[in-house]
Design an enzyme around this catalytic site. Structure first.
Site, PDB file in Angstrom:
ATOM      1  CD  GLU A 166      53.520-142.570  63.937  1.00 57.62           C
ATOM      2  OE1 GLU A 166      53.011-141.932  64.875  1.00 57.62           O
ATOM      3  OE2 GLU A 166      52.959-143.511  63.364  1.00 57.62           O
ATOM      4  CD  GLU A 354      53.330-147.611  63.975  1.00 57.73           C
ATOM      5  OE1 GLU A 354      52.215-147.048  64.055  1.00 57.73           O
ATOM      6  OE2 GLU A 354      54.297-147.309  64.687  1.00 57.73           O
TER       7      GLU A 354
HETATM    8  O1  IFM Z   1      49.781-146.594  68.565  1.00 55.12           O
HETATM    9  C1  IFM Z   1      50.303-145.727  67.610  1.00 55.12           C
HETATM   10  C2  IFM Z   1      51.789-145.917  67.462  1.00 55.12           C
HETATM   11  O2  IFM Z   1      52.458-145.746  68.661  1.00 55.12           O
HETATM   12  C3  IFM Z   1      52.353-144.927  66.466  1.00 55.12           C
HETATM   13  N1  IFM Z   1      51.601-144.949  65.231  1.00 55.12           N
HETATM   14  C4  IFM Z   1      50.170-144.905  65.308  1.00 55.12           C
HETATM   15  C5  IFM Z   1      49.647-145.940  66.275  1.00 55.12           C
HETATM   16  C6  IFM Z   1      48.112-145.868  66.356  1.00 55.12           C
HETATM   17  O3  IFM Z   1      47.711-144.621  66.790  1.00 55.12           O
END
Ligand code: IFM
Length: 450
Positions: A166, A354
């Site tokens: 990210e 994710e």
């Molecule tokens: O916890 C985070 C993660 O570190 C990166 N993506 C989003 C998740 C939830 O906010």
């Protein structure tokens, strides 16, 4: 309700990141990271907490791997803390830090779990931040040095590598909004940071390929679908274009060889004159190094309305349901996003690296965590992913965020994304109902009626 079957060899896994779970913040030679510094600064984290201990995974990794194995996970996505390997960011290697990840990888392989290693999930060594961090172009060489050492040590066993997690969040939330480490509030810095993150990704790809034979390399982006608040209003459609450019195209376009998007360059130059002055000759070729997969983190869509400023305003949809993070639940947008990525950018393969939901549902009197809301959230998104595969999207795997409750950055421990409950007093782990259901999904290779 029908049970859906995913393609043969589809990878079902779960994900975490180093700072959010490891603890042991200053053990075995680890250096300070920007998240250590930030969370130790009063009032930066909502509940005043930090990641000093977190889930104590550094000491309990074997127990955690055993639990993953018992749930039938095919793969585990974790990240490596740069400051464990290079306490000062570059130079002298801390062997104990490498040993930790070496042991973790061996434990995963013994358990039959495929390790997916993320090289940067935001915990930059503080020593490098003191030199300007990602704003300073010299960091690209430091990242290359770190990647070289890690991929040489683990590359015989880790065959799936993610350079960055990210970059939009690292750049903007950390440097323009000030809500994440290092806590700066300057959009000019954020764009410079984003460029160096992308450049370091491009620089890392050939290093990983050299050190880790037959491995697959990609990057993970947080991506969204931007929808207009009022579909009848052309200005809201333009706001949606702007949001898409800011969050998605600014990263996707250069990664897939198209330079930064011209409409966005023009609007940022208008707002911040001469701010896009960090691109040197050859950078865009480096950034566009061919990759094997695109990692997609999807949580919610963005519904936006036009404002006077450069950034559209996000609005809440009264008829929708929201998670504890106040993120709208919108699985249909996942299908749309995956189709769009596949059509517009043609990645060789996509992983959802994710997806998950924050719900602070505690154990009941019997010690069971009945997180039906999370289970239904996952079911909706698994179904949406399945639809995208039917549409022809090359989706190869799905990593649920997160394996366990952990330190949710500026939110502290209040937000719980885990499919495993963690009692932060005792460090007891309890697989929630969503984890037990997910285990059956993995077994059946698709969402099942619960
Ligand atoms: O916890 C985070 C993660 O570190 C990166 N993506 C989003 C998740 C939830 O906010």
């Amino acid at each position: 309700m029908t049970n859906l079957t995913f393609p043969k060899n589809f990878i079902w896994g779960t994900a975490t990141s180093s700072y959010q779970i490891e603890g042991a913040w200053n053990e075995d030679g680890k250096g300070e990271s920007i998240w250590d510094r930030f969370s130790h600064t009063p009032e930066k984290i909502k509940d005043g907490s930090n990641g000093d201990v977190a889930c104590d995974h550094y000491h309990r990794y074997q127990e955690d791997v055993d639990l993953m194995k018992s749930l039938g996970m095919h793969a585990y996505r974790f990240s490596i803390a740069w400051a464990r390997i290079f306490p000062d960011g570059r130079g002298e290697v801390n062997q104990a830090g490498l040993d930790f990840y070496d042991n973790l990888v061996d434990a995963l392989l013994r358990a039959g779990i495929r390790p997916f290693a993320t090289l940067y999930h935001w915990d930059l060594p503080q020593a490098l931040q003191d030199e300007g961090g990602w704003e300073n172009r010299a960091i690209v060489d430091a990242f290359a040095e770190y990647v070289d050492v890690v991929s040489k040590r683990l590359g015989d066993r880790v065959k799936d590598w993610i350079t960055h997690n990210e970059p939009w969040v690292a750049a903007h939330i950390g440097n323009a909004w000030g809500v994440h480490a290092p806590g700066k509030t300057d959009y000019r810095s954020a764009f410079r940071v984003a460029h160096h993150l992308l450049l370091s990704h491009g620089a890392a790809v050939p290093i990983i390929r050299k050190n880790s034979a037959d491995s697959q390399v990609g990057i993970t982006l947080n991506l969204t679908v931007a929808d207009p608040a009022d579909p009848e209003n052309p200005a809201d459609w333009d706001a949606a274009r702007q949001m898409d450019g800011f969050m998605n195209r600014w990263f996707l376009d250069p990664l897939y060889g198209r330079h930064y998007p011209a409409d966005m360059v023009a609007s940022f130059e208008k707002e911040y004159p001469d701010s896009i002055n960090f691109i040197e000759e050859g950078d865009l070729e480096i950034i566009a190094a061919p990759t094997d997969f695109l990692g997609v983190n999807y949580y919610t869509r963005a519904v936006v309305r036009a404002t006077e400023g450069v950034m559209p305003e996000q609005v809440k949809v009264e008829t929708s349901d929201y998670t504890d993070m106040d993120w709208e639940i919108h699985p249909v947008s996942l299908t749309e996003l995956l189709n769009r990525l596949s059509y517009d950018y043609r990645p060789r393969k996509i992983y959802i690296t994710e997806n998950g939901a924050s719900y602070a549902i505690a154990p009941n009197e019997e010690g069971r965590v009945e997180d039906v809301k999370r289970l239904e959230f996952l079911r909706g998104h698994f179904n949406a992913a399945h639809r995208a595969i039917q549409d022809g999207v090359p989706l190869a795997g799905y990593f649920v965020w997160s394996f366990m409750d952990n330190f949710e950055w500026g939110e502290g421990y209040k937000e719980r994304f885990g499919i495993t409950w963690v009692d932060f007093e005792t460090q007891e782990r309890i697989p929630k109902d969503s984890a037990l259901w997910y285990s059956k999904v993995i077994d059946a290779n698709g969402p099942i009626d619960s």
